[in-house]
Scaffold this active site. Structure first.
Site, PDB file in Angstrom:
ATOM      1  N   ASP A   4       0.800  -1.226   0.000  1.00 32.05           N
ATOM      2  CA  ASP A   4       0.000   0.000   0.000  1.00 32.05           C
ATOM      3  C   ASP A   4       0.834   1.278   0.000  1.00 32.05           C
ATOM      4  O   ASP A   4       0.293   2.360   0.092  1.00 32.05           O
ATOM      5  CB  ASP A   4      -0.903   0.030   1.243  1.00 32.05           C
ATOM      6  CG  ASP A   4      -2.233  -0.633   0.950  1.00 32.05           C
ATOM      7  OD1 ASP A   4      -2.571  -0.711  -0.233  1.00 32.05           O
ATOM      8  OD2 ASP A   4      -2.892  -1.062   1.898  1.00 32.05           O
ATOM      9  N   LYS A  17       4.171   1.769  -4.596  1.00 31.08           N
ATOM     10  CA  LYS A  17       5.220   1.387  -5.547  1.00 31.08           C
ATOM     11  C   LYS A  17       4.801   1.701  -6.979  1.00 31.08           C
ATOM     12  O   LYS A  17       5.547   2.296  -7.748  1.00 31.08           O
ATOM     13  CB  LYS A  17       5.498  -0.124  -5.428  1.00 31.08           C
ATOM     14  CG  LYS A  17       6.390  -0.468  -4.281  1.00 31.08           C
ATOM     15  CD  LYS A  17       6.667  -1.960  -4.254  1.00 31.08           C
ATOM     16  CE  LYS A  17       5.411  -2.726  -3.884  1.00 31.08           C
ATOM     17  NZ  LYS A  17       5.606  -4.169  -3.845  1.00 31.08           N
ATOM     18  N   THR A  18       3.589   1.278  -7.316  1.00 27.73           N
ATOM     19  CA  THR A  18       3.114   1.466  -8.689  1.00 27.73           C
ATOM     20  C   THR A  18       2.914   2.951  -8.993  1.00 27.73           C
ATOM     21  O   THR A  18       3.270   3.416 -10.072  1.00 27.73           O
ATOM     22  CB  THR A  18       1.802   0.688  -8.895  1.00 27.73           C
ATOM     23  OG1 THR A  18       1.969  -0.617  -8.353  1.00 27.73           O
ATOM     24  CG2 THR A  18       1.467   0.568 -10.347  1.00 27.73           C
TER      25      THR A  18
END
Lengths: 308, 462
Positions: free
Chosen positions: B67, B70-71
């Protein structure tokens, strides 16, 4: 360790000088202390200190009281996220045994101590439930689904659902207690359990990605055989035990799913039936859990895909 | 010469003059071209003797809690770069999230790869979803990490499983970290500093250089929205600068004794045998003493000549594709898969330690487990294959390797072959790839009965 201490003292020192006010510095070191002691998120630690005017003890107490609620709210937030990783726990205590599957989102969490602790708690609770089951058959089995499991109470009296929510709160990933199987046997029957990969620490319960329970008759003094048969079941994945009078072996031994006709994992020159006859033993029942396997659905197509 | 130069300038400047020149001074133009060609060839030869100036590439990965963004950070990085450099493409959050299922070489790669470029170099950016997934891809050679971005959300701090993230980094040999403290816009300064201390401490605990590792505060979400405040776009730029400067570019090895795996060989009438291949490491010089290794053979020879693109050169460096003339070697002694190295710098062995990944049945591998000893199947690497025996070094209490698992193993080859640390291979059974692997250690050769390789009892194995 040394560098760590120097670092912290440097920081605090700097802070006193840059901020000027002592109050904030105390506040900050308290926050660090509380976080280190309890492991709760910074946001919550800060809130706790603010609510209790920097009283460390009260803040900690409040955090512990809130943990359950915080866990539940986190759990509600993460609900529905896929949990494809996890662990299988196997626990055997004389005539009673349990197999448990618990899922999480990433295998990083599956390696984490807090997750292991939850798995242990669940396994012990299921084992306790197993001992309470009564049955007159040589082998008694019961399957528990997620709902039934969450309603079980742990050795400390709390519900397993609460334990699971607490762990969700601390690791921050969705978790699910997926299923469990209880097995108990009558005197004269050997109950054995095995997990793969075998736990590094010979702890009970054994944790792995595969787990199996086996009820065996005869071969009471043979300590190796039950263990090796468990390994065979994990490795060769038989679907049933098979009866030599009813079942026929498959034409291709590689496709064999009947236990007694399968090539024995530890000695491919024998089949399981020969091994059992040699040891004067009989397999009464077995159960096999694989982490992440899809249950109660027809075989998916990609598992029958072959290579060219 | 000055006349020619002037002509050249005129050509470049005006089209009308160019036309005139074509008609009137075609002879000079011809000369000019010849000169240019000559220059080119001189240049290419000159370059071949120097370190190549191709754009360096660095592999970075993001590690962190699910959560912590990272993306979002990956998307923000590509967005910030795309706005400055039009040749780079913005990869949105959805694209990265959906990328996972791609299949290559029979192995499912569950890792999203994103590429981008800074002023300093190009990056291959990996997002690792799990420990087992990353190890699998690393063993198969699909991904690697030269450095990593450790992502921590300021609101939560370091999570319990961050220890496992660092454990992975340690296992795959990551030495350089850059820490990005995300969500800095919703936490206050003192919390940010505490998170930083905590992260540095944890990195120190794992033996990383926690004190000097760059730590950047920012918000990936703000940067993605194009916010130009301190924690927005500038924080991502700062992160990129830190990565550029702190994580060194992996370089080709020009100092070790040279190594040339043979891809092809042919005989040149009147001269001898030429072997062709790409130099793996070091520098090859004319008249060097060399060994020809492989298939139980070790032959002494000398490098008589080196050719790059049909031109004779005195030396060639790692990364170059060369043809090398070997003194006194008959073509029938050379087999594809042999290797030329500096004399006495290397010994072929039949015994190695390696990491292998056993393909799961959904990846086309076995559906039955592998026994710990006595498994014999051909091993394929570069251009050769040799029968190989595996002796798995399983953890205590485990007696088999299930499909989809990885393990350290000993390899025993039927014939001595030169292999290097990090060299990858596959193991095939009935025309199917069942395992991929990577050599981790070269062990001294051992004597085995070649007719009974599967029955042999090896020292130090169960």
């Amino acid at each position: 360790m040394n560098s760590r201490r120097i670092m912290i003292s440097n920081r605090i020192f700097r802070l006193i000088h840059t901020n000027g006010t002592l109050w904030q510095a105390t506040n900050k070191s308290l926050l660090a202390k509380l976080r280190k002691k309890t492991g709760y998120t910074f946001t919550n630690c800060k809130k706790a200190l603010e609510l209790h005017e920097n009283n460390l003890e009260k803040a900690e107490q409040w955090l512990n009281e809130q943990a359950q609620n915080l866990g539940w709210s986190k759990a509600a937030k993460l609900q529905g996220r896929p949990t494809a990783q996890g662990l299988i726990a196997v626990i055997v205590n004389k005539a009673h045994g349990a197999l448990v599957e618990i899922n999480c989102e990433t295998d990083f969490v599956a390696r984490n101590k807090q997750f292991h602790k939850l798995t242990e708690t669940v396994a012990l609770a299921v084992l306790k439930y197993t001992t309470s089951l009564t049955g007159n058959d040589l082998v008694n089995k019961a399957l528990l689904d997620s709902e039934a499991l969450n309603a079980l109470s742990a050795p400390d009296g709390k519900l397993l659902a609460d334990h699971s929510a607490l762990t969700i709160g601390s690791v921050g990933e969705n978790l699910a207690i997926k299923r469990a199987l209880c097995m108990s046997v009558q005197p004269g029957v050997t109950l054995a359990g095995y997990s793969h990969p075998a736990s590094i620490h010979p702890a009970s319960p054994a944790l792995g990605r595969y787990g199996t329970l086996l009820a065996l008759k005869g071969a009471e003094n043979n300590e190796l055989l039950p263990n090796q048969l468990c390994q065979h079941i994990i490795g060769m994945n038989p679907l049933k035990i098979g009866d030599p009078q009813v079942d026929q072996p498959m034409a291709n031994i590689d496709d064999e799913t009947t236990l007694i006709y399968q090539e024995y994992l530890l000695d491919p020159t024998l089949n399981v039936q020969q091994v059992l006859i040699d040891a004067q033993a009989q397999v009464l029942d077995f159960a096999r859990f694989e982490m992440g396997e899809i249950i109660d659905t027809s075989q998916s197509l990609d598992s029958v895909e072959t290579c060219g | 010469m000055t006349v020619l130069k002037n002509v050249c300038r005129m050509i470049l400047n005006t089209k009308t003059v160019q036309f005139k020149l074509y008609t009137r001074q075609s002879y000079s133009l011809y000369n000019l071209q010849r000169l240019a060609n000559l220059n080119n060839s001189v240049n290419s030869r000159f370059c071949s003797n120097k370190v190549k100036t191709e754009e360096p590439i660095c592999n970075v990965g993001t590690l962190g809690h699910v959560d912590h963004g990272k993306t979002t950070l990956t998307a923000a990085i590509t967005k910030v770069i795309a706005e400055e450099d039009k040749t780079c493409e913005y990869v949105s959050y959805d694209q990265i999230d959906k990328a996972p299922e791609e299949k290559a070489r029979g192995i499912t790669i569950n890792i999203a790869h994103v590429g981008y470029r800074t002023k300093a170099r190009r990056y291959a950016h990996t997002d690792c979803p799990g420990h087992a997934d990353f190890i699998k891809n690393m063993i198969s050679g699909a991904s690697q990490m030269d450095g990593a971005i450790l992502l921590v959300a300021a609101t939560d701090g370091v999570m319990p499983q961050t220890r496992e993230h660092l454990l992975l980094a340690k296992q795959v040999g990551v030495k350089y970290f850059v820490v990005f403290i995300n969500k800095a816009d919703v936490a206050d300064q003192e919390v940010l500093e505490l998170v930083e201390i905590e992260t540095r401490e944890l990195l120190c605990d794992f033996g990383f250089d926690g004190i000097n590792i760059p730590v950047i505060y920012g918000s990936a979400l703000l940067a993605l929205r194009g916010d130009t405040s301190e924690y927005g776009v500038p924080s991502v730029k700062k992160l990129l600068d830190a990565i550029d400067t702190y994580i060194p570019t992996p370089t080709r090895d020009y100092t070790s004794p040279f190594l040339l795996p043979i891809d092809n060989a042919f005989s040149v009438p009147g001269r001898g045998t030429v072997v062709v291949g790409t130099i793996k490491r070091g520098i090859v010089k004319k008249n060097m003493d060399a060994n020809l290794l492989g298939f139980d053979e070790s032959i002494n020879t000398t490098i008589s000549d080196i050719h790059i693109f049909k031109k004779s050169v005195t030396e060639a460096v790692a990364g170059e594709n060369v043809g090398v003339l070997l003194r006194g070697i008959k073509i029938d002694r050379i087999r594809k898969g042999m290797l030329v190295c500096k004399a006495k710098s290397m010994m072929a062995s039949n015994h190695y330690e390696a990491q292998i990944y056993l393909l799961s049945s959904s990846e086309g591998g076995r559906h039955r487990p592998m026994r710990p000893t006595g498994y014999c199947q051909p091993l394929y690497s570069t251009t050769w294959n040799v029968l190989c025996r595996l002796d798995l070094m399983l953890p205590e209490g485990t007696n088999m390797l299930m499909p989809g698992e990885h393990v350290t193993t000993k390899l025993t080859l039927l014939r001595s072959m030169p292999m290097m640390e990090g060299q990858s291979f596959t193991i095939r059974e009935n025309k199917c790839t069942v395992a991929t692997g990577m050599v981790t250690k070269i062990l001294p050769p051992i004597n085995v009965d070649k007719r009974k390789l599967n029955k042999a009892i090896l020292p130090d194995t169960q």
